[in-house]
Scaffold this active site. Structure first.
Site, mmCIF file in Angstrom:
data_model
loop_
_atom_site.group_PDB
_atom_site.id
_atom_site.type_symbol
_atom_site.label_atom_id
_atom_site.label_comp_id
_atom_site.label_asym_id
_atom_site.label_seq_id
_atom_site.Cartn_x
_atom_site.Cartn_y
_atom_site.Cartn_z
ATOM 1 N N GLY A 1 39.456 33.991 48.320
ATOM 2 C CA GLY A 1 40.344 34.663 47.383
ATOM 3 C C GLY A 1 40.625 33.843 46.144
ATOM 4 N N ALA B 1 42.429 33.146 50.877
ATOM 5 C CA ALA B 1 43.535 33.970 51.348
ATOM 6 C C ALA B 1 44.189 33.263 52.540
ATOM 7 C CB ALA B 1 43.032 35.346 51.754
ATOM 8 N N GLU C 1 37.766 34.474 43.845
ATOM 9 C CA GLU C 1 37.930 35.838 43.330
ATOM 10 C C GLU C 1 39.031 35.903 42.277
ATOM 11 O OE1 GLU C 1 36.748 38.659 47.055
ATOM 12 O OE2 GLU C 1 38.276 37.139 47.444
ATOM 13 N N GLU D 1 33.829 33.717 53.398
ATOM 14 C CA GLU D 1 34.428 34.704 54.307
ATOM 15 C C GLU D 1 33.580 35.001 55.537
ATOM 16 O OE1 GLU D 1 36.411 35.501 50.331
ATOM 17 O OE2 GLU D 1 34.408 34.953 51.019
#
Length: 258
Positions: free
Chosen positions: A109, A64, A112, A132
């Site tokens: 991300g 992200a 994911e 993360e």
């Protein structure tokens, strides 16, 4: 139409490329919204039978967008996570197969996003991870839920709690990726898989994906009943007649149902 992704359709396959190489294709809210729009087109276009998702440059998606997230408060961060879940849950709900061609880093991300696809084919240069906790947070786009379902609870905890990265071969061994190929063969391998699936009955493929995804989290009795319900529509189709006739006539089936 898009500022952060490339979208192309060729021979029934939608090619979606995240195109922020200067930011290692990091996911911000704009990218997530564009992905949602692109997969909406995939779902709506009857001529599209499969989608291939990849990244521009040396990353699939490196995570992200930390630059965007750094100054977010808790409510803003939560809203971004809701958006991410909206996109990835939508990808899973689309009845057409989505193949992630993981060309490089698939971290946070990005990992994911890849896990929300039906299949992950990895370049031998790919790296997977959920780093993360290095940033004081946890995976927020579904990583704590999809990763254990793919690799098992213990290994998922290891990857998330240590923030370690794994290579493509390890990802294949763990069940996170389907296979690893040389970088120059990546898109061709994804296309080969897409075309193999596209040669089958579309209604059956759609029903199979839905039955697997929905039934996976149900108890066996309920899941079995759901399978029976999903069996009905393909069985009532002309493709069933064609498929079974072709089998008996020892010829290739020509499926026509969209």
């Amino acid at each position: 139409m898009y500022e952060n992704i490339k979208y192309e359709v060729k021979d029934g396959i939608a090619y979606i490329t995240i195109n922020r190489p200067q930011a290692m294709n990091a996911l911000n809210c704009d990218v997530l919204n564009e992905l949602y729009c692109a997969f909406g087109k995939v779902e709506a276009d009857a001529e599209i039978k499969a989608a291939i998702l990849t990244g521009e440059g040396k990353a699939f998606v490196a995570g992200a967008d930390i630059a965007q997230m750094k100054d977010m408060d808790a409510i803003e961060g939560r809203n971004m996570m809701i958006l991410g879940h909206k996109v990835m849950n939508y990808m899973e709900s689309i009845e057409k197969p989505i193949i992630a061609a993981v060309n490089g880093f698939a971290l946070g991300g990005g990992c994911e996003l890849a896990m929300a696809c039906d299949f992950r084919i990895a370049s031998t240069k790919a790296k997977f991870g959920q780093p993360e906790v290095n940033l004081g947070i946890i995976p927020g786009f579904g990583g704590t839920q999809r990763l254990p379902r793919l690799v098992g609870k213990q290994f998922a905890k290891y990857l998330i709690m240590t923030a370690d990265m794994i290579d493509a071969a390890t990802a294949v061994d763990a069940g996170l990726a389907l296979k690893a190929v040389e970088p120059e063969e990546l898109i061709a391998a994804a296309e080969e898989l897409a075309k193999k699936i596209m040669s089958k009955a579309p209604l059956a493929i759609a029903a199979a994906k839905t039955a697997i995804n929905v039934g996976y989290d149900l108890d066996m009795k309920t899941a079995s009943q759901f399978e029976i319900e999903m069996f009905t529509a393909p069985f009532a189709s002309q493709d069933k007649v064609e498929g079974m006739t072709a089998f008996l006539e020892k010829r290739a089936a020509e499926f026509k149902c969209k």
